[in-house]
Design a protein around this motif. Structure first.
Motif, PDB file in Angstrom:
ATOM      1  N   UNK A  71     -39.180  -2.521  14.806  1.00 39.13           N
ATOM      2  CA  UNK A  71     -38.879  -2.100  16.175  1.00 39.13           C
ATOM      3  C   UNK A  71     -37.388  -1.903  16.367  1.00 39.13           C
ATOM      4  N   UNK A  72     -36.571  -2.857  15.891  1.00 40.66           N
ATOM      5  CA  UNK A  72     -35.122  -2.729  16.058  1.00 40.66           C
ATOM      6  C   UNK A  72     -34.569  -1.563  15.252  1.00 40.66           C
ATOM      7  N   UNK A 361     -25.283 -13.096  20.239  1.00 43.21           N
ATOM      8  CA  UNK A 361     -26.553 -12.413  19.993  1.00 43.21           C
ATOM      9  C   UNK A 361     -27.620 -13.013  20.894  1.00 43.21           C
ATOM     10  N   UNK A 362     -28.439 -12.165  21.507  1.00 43.65           N
ATOM     11  CA  UNK A 362     -29.596 -12.687  22.210  1.00 43.65           C
ATOM     12  C   UNK A 362     -30.528 -13.309  21.178  1.00 43.65           C
ATOM     13  N   UNK A 363     -31.471 -14.122  21.635  1.00 43.73           N
ATOM     14  CA  UNK A 363     -32.309 -14.882  20.700  1.00 43.73           C
ATOM     15  C   UNK A 363     -33.063 -13.970  19.736  1.00 43.73           C
ATOM     16  N   UNK A 364     -33.577 -12.842  20.234  1.00 47.86           N
ATOM     17  CA  UNK A 364     -34.338 -11.928  19.371  1.00 47.86           C
ATOM     18  C   UNK A 364     -33.450 -11.341  18.282  1.00 47.86           C
ATOM     19  N   UNK A 367     -32.459 -13.763  15.537  1.00 43.15           N
ATOM     20  CA  UNK A 367     -33.482 -13.897  14.501  1.00 43.15           C
ATOM     21  C   UNK A 367     -33.526 -12.673  13.593  1.00 43.15           C
ATOM     22  N   UNK A 368     -33.274 -11.492  14.178  1.00 46.61           N
ATOM     23  CA  UNK A 368     -33.284 -10.270  13.382  1.00 46.61           C
ATOM     24  C   UNK A 368     -32.260 -10.339  12.256  1.00 46.61           C
ATOM     25  N   UNK A 369     -31.142 -10.991  12.520  1.00 42.39           N
ATOM     26  CA  UNK A 369     -30.066 -11.087  11.537  1.00 42.39           C
ATOM     27  C   UNK A 369     -30.537 -11.717  10.219  1.00 42.39           C
ATOM     28  N   UNK A 370     -31.570 -12.570  10.301  1.00 43.07           N
ATOM     29  CA  UNK A 370     -32.062 -13.257   9.111  1.00 43.07           C
ATOM     30  C   UNK A 370     -33.198 -12.513   8.418  1.00 43.07           C
TER      31      UNK A 370
END
Length: 417
Positions: A71-72, A361-364, A367-370
């Motif tokens: 999605x991102x 970073x927002x929470x979502x 998490x995307x960073x990982x």
């Protein structure tokens, strides 16, 4: 790579600039009836291209084995907000598996991409078998319908093939409840409880309406619509309807603008730019608390945050959030005050807890960073470069609080006091 180049070349041929320019010249010579016919033909062509796009998005999801970061990546590539990108990916997956007839109607130019998204949403709760049955029922009902008619037809088809699924359907919708905020034009925004339990939403509206009508006395100049909006916001902020409540928002404004010596736009975190007059009105409110933010007069970037009430660690966190203003992932506008602080270089790999390494970073997106294949690099000037699993690079840098100035302009500027 060869296949990709071939497909891209074919699509570019369909939208060759010289051909489009010739078409635009010809359109200027049409009468009213022919104009309608050309608009219809263009819409059919757009639907066919949207079908190609959905197939490409479905293939991306398949290659990623349904990873949530798809999605991102789509949001980056197509310049979409995350919610719309998520809907696009979900629709693409449904069209290529559960709704093949609807996709075929798109190939024929008979259903738009937006209409297909309505079908996918209305049938999302069905089993694969029932979704295929609903898709078959809809094949002859969708052409020529507007998106609201498509939505109703799809909902009816879903209920027809699974008449006993009302409880499941209701549970699915109620589980999807959420609070959404949409930024509007300058100085306004909307907040909405989506898919809330009908009994609670109805009761909430009744209370708001009752209190708004009680305020509509002889001397009240606000309309009922205005009163309902004011009461709803005041109740959310802990007030008693019609009474202003104090909360914390972050307004970024050049001192020279605040003093009325120029009319450069200000910025409200999460919303965007505001006219100078409106920004001064907000900053001058009775409940406003002004904080000293020091900027580089030449670049306009934050250098320091005046503070006299926080421990150093809290001051560091506040400085980073004020500096960043919003989540640092490009395209995400969640205010930094509602975000996590993260190391651009992970702590275990030598990252430091300082302004050169911490970002919001927002929470979502934290998490995307990982997620596998995503890379983040923070340059000394504060520019964050994100590399996606496909190698696409996107830069993020907080814009200056005011336009960069030359030393000559600074010398010519009137004194603040």
């Amino acid at each position: 790579m060869d296949t990709r180049n071939a497909v891209v070349a074919l699509l570019e041929d369909l939208t060759d600039p010289s051909i489009v320019e010739d078409v635009n010249v010809s359109v200027g010579l049409l009468d009213d009836s022919d104009s309608v016919a050309v608009a219809v033909a263009a819409s059919e062509g757009i639907a066919r291209l949207e079908a190609v796009r959905f197939r490409a998005l479905a293939r991306l999801s398949q290659c990623r084995e349904g990873a949530r970061s798809v999605t991102q990546e789509v949001a980056f590539a197509l310049s979409l907000v995350d919610s719309h990108a998520g809907s696009m990916v979900a629709t693409a997956e449904a069209l290529t598996t559960r709704l093949p007839r609807t996709l075929r109607l798109m190939d024929q130019g008979k259903v738009s991409g937006f209409g297909a998204m309505k079908v996918a949403t209305a049938t999302a709760w069905l089993s694969d078998e029932n979704a295929l049955a609903a898709d078959a029922l809809l094949e002859g009902r969708l052409p020529g319908k507007n998106t609201e008619q498509v939505r109703k037809a799809a909902s009816h088809a879903a209920m027809t093939v699974d008449g006993e699924g009302a409880d499941k359907r209701s549970e699915c919708h109620r589980d999807g409840r959420r609070l959404a905020m949409r930024q509007g034009e300058t100085g306004v925004a909307s907040i909405e409880v989506e898919d809330g339990p009908v009994e609670k939403v109805t009761a909430a509206y009744a209370r708001i309406d009752r209190e708004a009508r009680a305020l509509k006395t002889g001397g009240e100049t606000r309309t009922l619509d205005q009163l309902r909006a004011d009461v709803a916001l005041d109740l959310l902020l802990g007030g008693q309807g019609g009474v202003s409540e104090r909360t914390e928002v972050f307004l970024y404004m050049d001192l020279v603008t605040y003093l009325g010596l120029n009319d450069d736009p200000a910025e409200l975190a999460g919303h965007g730019h505001l006219p100078a007059a409106l920004a001064r009105h907000i900053a001058g409110g009775s409940n406003s608390v002004l904080r000293r933010i020091v900027t580089d007069p030449l670049s306009g970037r934050v250098l320091d945050l005046g503070r006299d009430r926080y421990r150093p660690t809290a001051g560091l966190a506040e400085y980073v959030r004020v500096r960043d203003r919003e989540c640092r992932r490009p395209g995400c506008h969640r205010p930094a005050q509602a975000c996590d602080l993260d190391h651009s270089v992970p702590w275990q790999y030598g990252g430091h807890t300082d302004t050169a390494d911490l970002i919001s970073f927002c929470r979502r997106d934290h998490r995307l960073k990982d997620e596998p294949g995503w890379s983040y690099q923070l340059a000394p000037d504060g520019t964050l470069t994100i590399t996606t699993p496909t190698g696409q690079r996107y830069d993020s840098s907080p814009p200056p609080l005011h336009e960069p100035r030359t030393r000559t302009a600074l010398a010519d500027e009137p004194p603040p006091f």
